[in-house]
Write a protein that holds these residues in place. Sequence first.
Motif, PDB file in Angstrom:
ATOM      1  N   PHE A  85       0.756  -1.203  -0.022  1.00  0.00           N
ATOM      2  CA  PHE A  85      -0.017  -0.019  -0.046  1.00  0.00           C
ATOM      3  C   PHE A  85       0.988   1.237  -0.072  1.00  0.00           C
ATOM      4  O   PHE A  85       0.712   2.195  -0.731  1.00  0.00           O
ATOM      5  CB  PHE A  85      -1.024  -0.069   1.249  1.00  0.00           C
ATOM      6  N   PRO A  86       2.081   1.474   0.929  1.00  0.00           N
ATOM      7  CA  PRO A  86       2.815   2.479   0.754  1.00  0.00           C
ATOM      8  C   PRO A  86       3.402   3.030  -0.704  1.00  0.00           C
ATOM      9  O   PRO A  86       3.520   4.143  -1.075  1.00  0.00           O
ATOM     10  CB  PRO A  86       4.018   2.254   1.678  1.00  0.00           C
ATOM     11  N   ARG A  87       3.493   1.829  -1.477  1.00  0.00           N
ATOM     12  CA  ARG A  87       3.947   2.075  -2.938  1.00  0.00           C
ATOM     13  C   ARG A  87       2.956   1.947  -3.895  1.00  0.00           C
ATOM     14  O   ARG A  87       3.201   2.198  -5.116  1.00  0.00           O
ATOM     15  CB  ARG A  87       5.264   1.165  -3.250  1.00  0.00           C
ATOM     16  N   SER A  88       1.750   1.698  -3.398  1.00  0.00           N
ATOM     17  CA  SER A  88       0.645   1.445  -4.314  1.00  0.00           C
ATOM     18  C   SER A  88       1.021   0.127  -5.441  1.00  0.00           C
ATOM     19  O   SER A  88       0.393   0.627  -6.606  1.00  0.00           O
ATOM     20  CB  SER A  88      -0.043   2.674  -4.972  1.00  0.00           C
ATOM     21  N   LEU A 135       5.256  -6.619 -11.100  1.00  0.00           N
ATOM     22  CA  LEU A 135       4.507  -5.575 -10.198  1.00  0.00           C
ATOM     23  C   LEU A 135       3.584  -4.969 -11.011  1.00  0.00           C
ATOM     24  O   LEU A 135       3.702  -4.521 -11.810  1.00  0.00           O
ATOM     25  CB  LEU A 135       5.629  -4.743  -9.787  1.00  0.00           C
ATOM     26  N   VAL A 136       2.291  -4.713 -10.564  1.00  0.00           N
ATOM     27  CA  VAL A 136       1.082  -4.039 -11.066  1.00  0.00           C
ATOM     28  C   VAL A 136       0.834  -2.834 -10.285  1.00  0.00           C
ATOM     29  O   VAL A 136       0.456  -2.972  -9.022  1.00  0.00           O
ATOM     30  CB  VAL A 136      -0.221  -5.102 -11.338  1.00  0.00           C
ATOM     31  N   PRO A 137       0.946  -1.644 -10.829  1.00  0.00           N
ATOM     32  CA  PRO A 137       0.353  -0.664  -9.879  1.00  0.00           C
ATOM     33  C   PRO A 137      -1.135  -0.717  -9.587  1.00  0.00           C
ATOM     34  O   PRO A 137      -1.858  -1.258 -10.361  1.00  0.00           O
ATOM     35  CB  PRO A 137       0.493   0.632 -11.046  1.00  0.00           C
ATOM     36  N   MET A 138      -1.705   0.093  -8.389  1.00  0.00           N
ATOM     37  CA  MET A 138      -2.955   0.059  -8.132  1.00  0.00           C
ATOM     38  C   MET A 138      -3.277   1.525  -8.492  1.00  0.00           C
ATOM     39  O   MET A 138      -2.542   2.671  -7.910  1.00  0.00           O
ATOM     40  CB  MET A 138      -2.957   0.026  -6.345  1.00  0.00           C
ATOM     41  N   ASN A 139      -4.448   1.746  -9.082  1.00  0.00           N
ATOM     42  CA  ASN A 139      -5.051   3.001  -9.286  1.00  0.00           C
ATOM     43  C   ASN A 139      -6.042   3.155  -8.100  1.00  0.00           C
ATOM     44  O   ASN A 139      -6.129   2.659  -6.967  1.00  0.00           O
ATOM     45  CB  ASN A 139      -5.800   3.104 -10.491  1.00  0.00           C
ATOM     46  N   LEU A 176     -10.802   0.023  -2.729  1.00  0.00           N
ATOM     47  CA  LEU A 176     -11.518  -1.256  -2.772  1.00  0.00           C
ATOM     48  C   LEU A 176     -10.519  -2.029  -1.747  1.00  0.00           C
ATOM     49  O   LEU A 176     -11.141  -2.842  -0.771  1.00  0.00           O
ATOM     50  CB  LEU A 176     -11.654  -1.834  -4.021  1.00  0.00           C
ATOM     51  N   LEU A 177      -9.219  -2.300  -1.900  1.00  0.00           N
ATOM     52  CA  LEU A 177      -8.472  -3.368  -1.273  1.00  0.00           C
ATOM     53  C   LEU A 177      -8.171  -2.921   0.099  1.00  0.00           C
ATOM     54  O   LEU A 177      -8.248  -3.762   1.153  1.00  0.00           O
ATOM     55  CB  LEU A 177      -7.054  -3.620  -1.932  1.00  0.00           C
TER      56      LEU A 177
END
Length: 359
Positions: free
Chosen positions: A217-220, A234-238, A244-245
Amino acid sequence: MTISRRKDTGQWVTDFYHNGERIRKTLKFVRTKKEAEAAEAVIMNQVFQQVYGFEPKSNKLFEDFVVENFLPYSEANKKTFYTDILICRVLVSHFKGRQLAQITPAMVEAFKQDFMSKPTKHGTKRSNSTVNYHLSVLSKIFSLAIDAGLLESNPSFRVKKLQLNNQRIRVLSSAEEAKLLESLKSNLLVRDVVIIALNTGLRRGEIFNLKWLDLDFPRSMILIQESKSGKKRLVPMNETVRTLLSGRPRFRDYVFPSPVTGGRLDNIKRSFTRAMKEAGIIDLHFHDLRHTAATRMADSGADAFTLMKILGHSDIRMTARYTHATDSAIRRAVERLDTKEHFGHVLVTEKKTANGDSP
């Protein structure tokens, strides 16, 4: 040659010595002396090969090799072990009783034709990719037999696989997405899985495999531990994914645990199909959500190499279809031809103006 015919049964017999050892065999199914001499020649040749180390590579049955060699290999090295079990049942059913060395390219081609002609248990035609995958497993079985010294060559190599022309270009529209999510409002688990797929392009299995330890979460970022290619990525979170997560309960190791076992989520097909029917959406597979995410990213300007990293493709050609299949991207490309800044347009118009020519 020492050919004789028994008086009591009428059967032909070969009787000869080799290195002091008497070899006597009844030649079953032989009717004439000419046939008996030909059969004796084959037997003598076999004896010669065995004595001098040229005996046939193997008389191992196909089904025995599958059970004793291929399936243990598949379990240890392949993620598709359980699928391979089902495929081997089909292969063994067709080749049962055959020795490995007896199977020819013509027999493999016959299997391909026979398997193609039989409908699935649902009464539908088998896809070319399904037929090809069965042929790939069969070829691997023969390759392992060659490695084990049981075969000289792979009979599958001379059998052509079927052409694949089944790439789907099915993109979920924004209106369809809204209807689908509305129909899933009573099933938050599946709804969340769908949202993740649409906002990351992750495969269904990759979503099911997600654990809380995989989320940074810190790096999304989301760490995909096991991808189809076998490599981590690695896949980024938008913001949609991150929100949601962050809001999901964390009482299990898995981000999306099975409501029945609490372990890894196994299947959402029934719920997904029901939701599509309720939303009035047709011809949509769960994998099309990944296609939709990729197409939307491409339509927003993402290049093929960026998409390749996000989607985890091993070949840029797999990603290229997303970058050239979007309507808006094609429209923008054509509309650019209509601008004054287009080099060819400027070059032509300037020359015409300088010469005083008119169109």
